[in-house]
Design a protein around this motif. Structure first.
Motif: not given
Ligand code: GAP
Length: 517
Positions: A492-514
Motif C-alpha cells: 500500500q502507498r503510505v505517507k512517510i510521516e505515517d510510517l511510525r504510527s502504522l508500524i510501531e505499535d504492531k512490532v512492540s512487545i507491549p502489543s503482545l502483552l496487551k
C-alpha cells in the motif's frame, strides 16, 4: 514422520544460512551440543527474553528480578541434591564405543511401537477411504492392539525401574534393553555394558592450585541463585508473601544425548521464577501459574492445538505437583517449560546446610514459617526453537514461484522494517536513509540497496521482517512510499510521516502483552 524430519533439517540449515544459529567453534568443526547465536538469532533471542521479563517482572507488581553469579558456593549443590542425585543412567556399546542414555534408548523403543501403530492406521485410512473410523480401527485392529499392549507393558516396566525405591534400578534398565533387543544405532549390535549413573554437572576449580584451589560447579539451573538470595531480596525489598523472584541466565549440563539441535544443549539459558507463598496455598498458586504461563505462550498466536500440559504422575519426593508445558515441534510434542510446586524443600535445605534461619514473619498471623515455592522454568533456547519451527514456511506462490518465509510474531522479529531505495541513484538512497535515521530510534530498521526489489523482499521474508518499504521516484514528489506486508505480501502507498504510527505499535512487545488477559 520422514517429511517432518526433512523439515527440521531444513530449519537447521536455514538458521545457519540466515545468521540465526551457528554451531559453536564452527571453523574447528563444532563442539557437541554447543551453539552460537548469530546477528539475527541474538535479536530474536533478546526479544523472547524481553517478552518473558516484561510479562513476569513489569506486569506483576509482586515479582522482582535478580542476576546471580554462575559460580556459587559448592555446598549449595550438596544442599539442593544435585551432587547426589542429578544423574543420568548411561550405557555404552562395546563395539561402537558410543555412549547412550539408557532411559532414552527405552523411550525410543516405546516410540517405535507408536510408529508401528501409526503405520497401520495410515494403511487403514488408505484402504477404507472416507468411511475410515480411526478410533474404532485403533481399538480393534489386531496389529494395533498387539503393539499398544507391548508399548504399555514396556512403559510400566520402565516406570517401575525409574521410580524404584531409593534410586533408579540400573540392572532392570539393562535387562529391559536386552529383553527388547535394542541395538546400537551405529554398530547394530547388542554388546552393551552395565548401566551406571553419570552426574550432569560440570566441575571446575576456583583459585590457583598452589593456594589451595577448590572444586566448584557450573550451575545446572539458575533457580538455586534465587533460593540463596531469598532473604536478601525479601528483606531489602520489604517483600510480602506472596511474591516472586525472576532471573534469566546461563545454565550448564553435561548432557550425554545431545540431539535435536538447540533442544538439548550443554550450555543453555533459562528464564526461571520462584514464587514464594504461604504453606497451604501452594496448590491454588500452582493452578494460577499454569494458567498464566499457558496464556503467555498462547498470546504468540501459534494456535492452542500446538500446546498441551503433561502433568507428572510420579513426583520428586519434595514436590507436590508438577507439569510440563509441551509444544508441538517437528519431532513431536516436547517440553518447553516446567511448572513445579516444590514445597519448602529448597529453602529448608539451604537453612540446614548454611546454618542460617530462612523464614518469613507473617505480620497478619504473627507466625514464622518457611515459605512454599511455585517454580516456573523455561529454556530460552527451547522457546527459540519452538518459535522458529512454527514460523518456518516454504510457501508456494501463484505463478509457480516459491518463497521461504518466517512468520515470526512481529514483536519477536529481529528486524521490524527494511527500507529499500528502488535504484542506487537519483537521490533515492538519501531519502531511504533519512527514513531509517528517523525510525531507528523507535524500532530495529535496516537499509538495503543491493539486488532487485524482489530479491530484497525474499531476503527479508527469510529472516521474518514484518515490513518493507520501497522509496521510488514518486516518493520525492509526493512524500509517499510503498509499504509491503510480509505475510499477505500486499502493498500500500503510505505517507512517510505515517510510517511510525502504522508500524510501531504492531512490532512492540507491549502489543503482545496487551493481548494477554
Ligand atoms: N529449576 C528447574 C529446572 O531446571 P528442568 O526441567 O530441568 O527444571 C527447565 O529445566 C527448562 O530448562 C526445561 O523445560 C527446558 O526448557 C530447559 N532445559 C533444560 N535442560 C536443557 C538443555 N540441556 N538444553 C536446553 N534447554 C534445557
Amino acid at each position: 514422520m520422514a517429511a517432518q524430519e526433512d523439515v527440521f533439517k531444513k530449519i537447521i540449515s536455514h538458521c545457519k544460512e540466515y545468521g540465526f544459529v551457528f554451531p559453536s567453534s564452527d571453523i574447528y568443526d563444532g563442539l557437541g551440543a554447543v551453539y552460537d547465536y548469530g546477528q539475527n538469532g541474538v535479536e530474536l533471542k533478546n526479544n523472547i527474553k524481553q517478552y518473558w521479563w516484561q510479562y513476569m517482572v513489569l506486569l506483576h507488581e509482586n515479582i522482582v528480578g535478580i542476576d546471580s553469579a554462575i559460580f556459587m558456593h559448592p555446598t549449595i549443590w550438596k544442599a539442593s541434591g544435585h551432587v547426589d542425585a542429578f544423574n543420568d543412567p548411561l550405557i555404552d556399546n562395546r563395539d561402537s564405543k558410543k555412549r547412550y542414555r539408557a532411559d532414552v534408548l527405552i523411550e525410543d523403543q516405546m516410540a517405535k511401537y507408536d510408529e508401528k501403530i501409526d503405520k497401520e492406521v495410515a494403511k487403514g485410512r488408505k484402504r477404507f477411504g472416507d468411511s475410515f473410523d480411526e478410533e474404532q480401527f485403533r481399538a480393534t485392529n489386531p496389529r494395533c492392539l498387539e503393539n499398544a499392549q507391548k508399548r504399555d507393558a514396556l512403559h510400566q516396566r520402565f516406570q517401575d525401574a525409574m521410580n524404584a525405591e531409593g534410586s533408579i534400578d540400573l540392572e532392570e534398565l539393562k535387562q529391559i534393553i536386552l529383553d527388547e533387543e535394542i541395538v546400537c544405532p551405529i554398530s547394530g549390535t547388542r554388546n552393551w555394558t552395565d548401566v551406571r549413573q553419570f552426574n550432569l554437572m560440570f566441575k571446575t576449580e576456583i583459585g590457583a592450585a598452589a593456594e589451595g584451589a577448590s572444586t566448584i560447579y557450573l550451575r545446572p539451573e539458575t533457580a538455586q541463585g534465587i533460593f540463596v538470595n531469598y532473604l536478601n531480596v525479601q528483606k531489602t525489598g520489604r517483600m510480602k508473601l506472596p511474591f516472586g523472584i525472576a532471573q534469566i541466565g546461563k545454565a550448564f549440563r553435561n548432557e550425554i544425548v545431545a540431539r535435536q539441535f538447540i533442544f538439548r544443549m550443554r550450555e543453555f539459558e533459562q528464564m526461571e521464577m520462584q514464587f514464594f507463598v504461604k504453606p497451604g496455598t501452594e496448590l491454588d498458586w500452582f493452578q494460577t501459574w499454569k494458567e498464566r504461563r499457558m496464556a503467555w505462550h498462547q498470546a504468540l498466536g501459534f494456535g492452542s492445538e500446538n500446546y498441551r500440559f503433561h502433568d507428572h504422575d510420579k513426583l520428586a519426593h519434595y514436590a507436590n505437583a508438577a507439569t510440563d508445558v509441551e509444544f508441538h515441534m517437528p519431532f513431536g510434542f516436547k517440553e518447553v517449560e516446567g511448572i513445579h510446586s516444590r514445597t519448602n524443600f529448597d529453602l529448608s535445605q539451604h537453612a540446614k546446610f548454611s546454618g542460617k534461619k530462612i523464614e518469613y514473619f507473617d505480620p497478619e498471623t504473627n507466625e514464622h514459617y518457611t515459605p512454599y515455592v511455585i517454580e516456573t522454568s523455561i529454556g530460552v533456547d527451547r522457546m527459540f526453537l519452538s518459535v522458529i519451527c512454527h514460523a518456518y514456511e516454504e510457501q508456494q506462490l501463484e505463478g509457480g514461484d516459491t518463497r521461504t518465509v518466517l512468520h515470526l510474531p512481529a514483536a519477536l522479529a529481529p528486524i521490524k522494517l527494511a527500507v529499500f531505495p528502488l535504484t542506487k541513484k537519483d537521490g533515492l538512497p538519501e531519502k531511504a536513509r533519512e527514513i531509517v535515521d528517523e525510525l531507528k530510534f523507535h524500532f530495529n530498521c535496516i537499509y538495503e540497496e543491493k539486488d532487485q526489489i524482489g530479491k530484497r523482499y525474499r531476503r527479508q521474508d527469510a529472516i521474518g521482517t514484518p515490513y518493507c518499504v520501497t522509496v521510488d521516484h514518486d516518493t520525492l514528489q509526493d512524500g509517499c512510499v510503498t509499504l509491503r506486508d510480509r505475510d499477505t505480501m500486499q502493498q500500500q502507498r503510505v505517507k512517510i510521516e505515517d510510517l511510525r504510527s502504522l508500524i510501531e505499535d504492531k512490532v512492540s512487545i507491549p502489543s503482545l502483552l496487551k493481548g494477554l488477559k
